[in-house]
Design a protein around this motif. Structure first.
Motif, PDB file in Angstrom:
ATOM      1  N   LEU A 199       0.852  -1.183   0.000  1.00 31.02           N
ATOM      2  CA  LEU A 199       0.000   0.000   0.000  1.00 31.02           C
ATOM      3  C   LEU A 199       0.893   1.240   0.000  1.00 31.02           C
ATOM      4  O   LEU A 199       1.849   1.325   0.774  1.00 31.02           O
ATOM      5  CB  LEU A 199      -0.896  -0.015   1.238  1.00 31.02           C
ATOM      6  N   THR A 200       0.568   2.216  -0.851  1.00 31.79           N
ATOM      7  CA  THR A 200       1.383   3.432  -0.958  1.00 31.79           C
ATOM      8  C   THR A 200       0.471   4.657  -1.004  1.00 31.79           C
ATOM      9  O   THR A 200      -0.204   4.892  -1.999  1.00 31.79           O
ATOM     10  CB  THR A 200       2.256   3.396  -2.225  1.00 31.79           C
ATOM     11  N   PRO A 201       0.439   5.480   0.048  1.00 30.05           N
ATOM     12  CA  PRO A 201      -0.472   6.621   0.105  1.00 30.05           C
ATOM     13  C   PRO A 201       0.014   7.878  -0.612  1.00 30.05           C
ATOM     14  O   PRO A 201      -0.755   8.818  -0.797  1.00 30.05           O
ATOM     15  CB  PRO A 201      -0.591   6.880   1.608  1.00 30.05           C
ATOM     16  N   ASN A 202       1.285   7.884  -1.007  1.00 28.05           N
ATOM     17  CA  ASN A 202       1.836   9.091  -1.625  1.00 28.05           C
ATOM     18  C   ASN A 202       3.113   8.747  -2.396  1.00 28.05           C
ATOM     19  O   ASN A 202       3.527   7.579  -2.446  1.00 28.05           O
ATOM     20  CB  ASN A 202       2.138  10.153  -0.552  1.00 28.05           C
ATOM     21  N   GLN A 203       3.735   9.782  -2.974  1.00 26.36           N
ATOM     22  CA  GLN A 203       4.929   9.557  -3.775  1.00 26.36           C
ATOM     23  C   GLN A 203       6.065   8.976  -2.945  1.00 26.36           C
ATOM     24  O   GLN A 203       6.786   8.084  -3.399  1.00 26.36           O
ATOM     25  CB  GLN A 203       5.377  10.862  -4.428  1.00 26.36           C
ATOM     26  N   GLN A 204       6.227   9.465  -1.739  1.00 22.87           N
ATOM     27  CA  GLN A 204       7.284   8.953  -0.870  1.00 22.87           C
ATOM     28  C   GLN A 204       7.089   7.464  -0.593  1.00 22.87           C
ATOM     29  O   GLN A 204       8.041   6.679  -0.638  1.00 22.87           O
ATOM     30  CB  GLN A 204       7.309   9.721   0.445  1.00 22.87           C
ATOM     31  N   GLY A 205       5.837   7.074  -0.321  1.00 25.88           N
ATOM     32  CA  GLY A 205       5.544   5.667  -0.082  1.00 25.88           C
ATOM     33  C   GLY A 205       5.833   4.817  -1.309  1.00 25.88           C
ATOM     34  O   GLY A 205       6.352   3.700  -1.197  1.00 25.88           O
ATOM     35  N   LEU A 206       5.501   5.347  -2.484  1.00 22.30           N
ATOM     36  CA  LEU A 206       5.772   4.612  -3.722  1.00 22.30           C
ATOM     37  C   LEU A 206       7.271   4.423  -3.917  1.00 22.30           C
ATOM     38  O   LEU A 206       7.718   3.331  -4.284  1.00 22.30           O
ATOM     39  CB  LEU A 206       5.189   5.362  -4.918  1.00 22.30           C
ATOM     40  N   GLU A 207       8.032   5.457  -3.675  1.00 22.52           N
ATOM     41  CA  GLU A 207       9.485   5.361  -3.829  1.00 22.52           C
ATOM     42  C   GLU A 207      10.063   4.311  -2.880  1.00 22.52           C
ATOM     43  O   GLU A 207      10.981   3.565  -3.247  1.00 22.52           O
ATOM     44  CB  GLU A 207      10.119   6.730  -3.593  1.00 22.52           C
ATOM     45  N   ILE A 249       9.178   0.882  -4.312  1.00 27.81           N
ATOM     46  CA  ILE A 249      10.053   0.560  -5.442  1.00 27.81           C
ATOM     47  C   ILE A 249      11.402   0.068  -4.935  1.00 27.81           C
ATOM     48  O   ILE A 249      11.941  -0.939  -5.419  1.00 27.81           O
ATOM     49  CB  ILE A 249      10.227   1.790  -6.352  1.00 27.81           C
ATOM     50  N   ALA A 250      11.945   0.772  -3.933  1.00 26.17           N
ATOM     51  CA  ALA A 250      13.236   0.389  -3.362  1.00 26.17           C
ATOM     52  C   ALA A 250      13.185  -0.993  -2.721  1.00 26.17           C
ATOM     53  O   ALA A 250      14.182  -1.725  -2.718  1.00 26.17           O
ATOM     54  CB  ALA A 250      13.681   1.427  -2.339  1.00 26.17           C
ATOM     55  N   ALA A 251      12.025  -1.358  -2.192  1.00 24.73           N
ATOM     56  CA  ALA A 251      11.855  -2.664  -1.537  1.00 24.73           C
ATOM     57  C   ALA A 251      11.460  -3.760  -2.527  1.00 24.73           C
ATOM     58  O   ALA A 251      11.227  -4.900  -2.137  1.00 24.73           O
ATOM     59  CB  ALA A 251      10.809  -2.562  -0.435  1.00 24.73           C
ATOM     60  N   ASN A 252      11.341  -3.385  -3.816  1.00 32.10           N
ATOM     61  CA  ASN A 252      11.037  -4.336  -4.887  1.00 32.10           C
ATOM     62  C   ASN A 252       9.616  -4.896  -4.824  1.00 32.10           C
ATOM     63  O   ASN A 252       9.387  -6.081  -5.059  1.00 32.10           O
ATOM     64  CB  ASN A 252      12.053  -5.485  -4.891  1.00 32.10           C
ATOM     65  N   ALA A 253       8.662  -4.042  -4.514  1.00 32.49           N
ATOM     66  CA  ALA A 253       7.255  -4.455  -4.579  1.00 32.49           C
ATOM     67  C   ALA A 253       6.876  -4.668  -6.045  1.00 32.49           C
ATOM     68  O   ALA A 253       7.248  -3.882  -6.906  1.00 32.49           O
ATOM     69  CB  ALA A 253       6.370  -3.390  -3.956  1.00 32.49           C
ATOM     70  N   ASN A 254       6.142  -5.744  -6.320  1.00 35.30           N
ATOM     71  CA  ASN A 254       5.727  -6.040  -7.695  1.00 35.30           C
ATOM     72  C   ASN A 254       4.558  -5.194  -8.157  1.00 35.30           C
ATOM     73  O   ASN A 254       4.336  -5.004  -9.347  1.00 35.30           O
ATOM     74  CB  ASN A 254       5.313  -7.508  -7.831  1.00 35.30           C
ATOM     75  N   SER A 255       3.790  -4.716  -7.185  1.00 44.10           N
ATOM     76  CA  SER A 255       2.575  -3.964  -7.468  1.00 44.10           C
ATOM     77  C   SER A 255       2.301  -3.075  -6.258  1.00 44.10           C
ATOM     78  O   SER A 255       2.760  -3.377  -5.155  1.00 44.10           O
ATOM     79  CB  SER A 255       1.396  -4.919  -7.702  1.00 44.10           C
TER      80      SER A 255
END
Length: 299
Positions: free
Chosen positions: A93-101, A104-110
């Motif tokens: 789950l990613t609530p914002n750009q920081q969470g998405l980044e 990505i760094a943790a290698n989430a597939n989705s």
């Protein structure tokens, strides 16, 4: 003499049901974030065990405020240390750009974004209006596309809101379409406080399906009044074939007092097996994981 024909009725029901259902396991995220914090090693073990059951999508963490949701503070370590199985999606789950980044760094597939049909719930949950949340997520979706990461949408309070009462189905339909138009590959419709019944679910889904493709809609039921399985059956009859569930029924909602856990994955699998619907998931194996999940959460 009655004109009732049991064989005709059975055949009609069978024809309405999908031949296969996709199970999205949300226990390690939506389940554990509402349970007392557990050790990192137990989280990793839970996901590793779930990975061996045939599940193809396991929601494994959330990159949210550690202050607000301390249970998810080690999601980066979880995603980095699990034993990944080929063709299994490990999402976050990613609530914002920081969470998405961070995802990505943790290698989430989705990744998944989340908003709600209720303005009050939105303010209580993510401290912004619905319109503001959509604007925020447009940036997240665009960045995710650059990294070839699919984005799933969550829409909560699709039946009732703990603060505003009954939800208008037309509003659910409009926001579902908005999330899909923004670039979500799928939207999961959440009965956050578990007050839905088959009739209210049918009315809501009818409105949503009039505006959005059935294949891009998933359902997410909490089991407060024991209606989750009946509601899933109703959704299946209407052609919905993606179901969110949580092993051992873990979870709840911190912003909805009285709401109990998600529908248990093992219950959903039992329903699907009884209806002749393929899932590719081993029920016996999930039941064993359920025992482990209950032991680490002291249920």
């Amino acid at each position: 003499m009655s004109s009732y024909s049991s064989q005709a009725t059975v055949n009609q029901l069978t024809n309405l049901l999908p031949s296969r259902a996709n199970i999205v396991e949300v226990g390690p995220r939506d389940g554990l974030q509402n349970e007392p914090p557990i050790p990192l090693e137990d989280k990793i073990q839970l996901i590793n065990q779930l990975s061996q059951t045939g599940l193809k999508h396991i929601e494994s963490g959330a990159f949210v405020s550690a202050q607000k949701v301390p249970q998810m503070a080690d999601s980066d370590k979880v995603l980095q240390q699990i034993n990944r199985k080929a063709k299994v999606t490990y999402s976050a789950l990613t609530p914002n750009q920081q969470g998405l980044e961070q995802a990505i760094a943790a290698n989430a597939n989705s990744v998944a974004i989340f908003t709600t049909v209720s303005e009050t719930f939105c303010q209580r949950n993510i401290n912004c209006s619905i319109t503001e949340s959509l604007s925020r997520y447009q940036i997240v979706i665009e960045l995710a596309k650059q990294h070839h990461i699919p984005v799933r949408g969550y829409l909560s309070c699709v039946i009732d809101c703990p603060y505003e009462g009954k939800t208008a189905s037309t509003r659910v339909a409009g926001l579902t379409k908005a999330l899909l138009d923004m670039g979500c590959y799928e939207v999961s419709l959440g009965d956050t406080i578990g007050t839905g019944t088959p009739l209210s679910v049918a009315r809501m889904l009818e409105a949503v399906m009039a505006k959005s493709p059935t294949g891009q809609i998933a359902v997410h039921f909490h089991d407060t009044y024991g209606q989750a399985i009946a509601n899933i059956y109703q959704a299946l009859l209407m052609g919905i074939n993606t179901i969110d569930s949580s092993v051992a029924g873990l979870g709840g909602c911190p912003y909805a007092k009285g709401a109990t856990g998600n529908v248990a994955t093992e219950k959903v699998l039992y329903l699907c097996e009884g209806l002749g619907i393929e899932t590719g998931v081993n029920l016996s194996a999930v039941k064993q994981v359920s025992t482990f999940a209950q032991s680490i959460t002291a249920r």
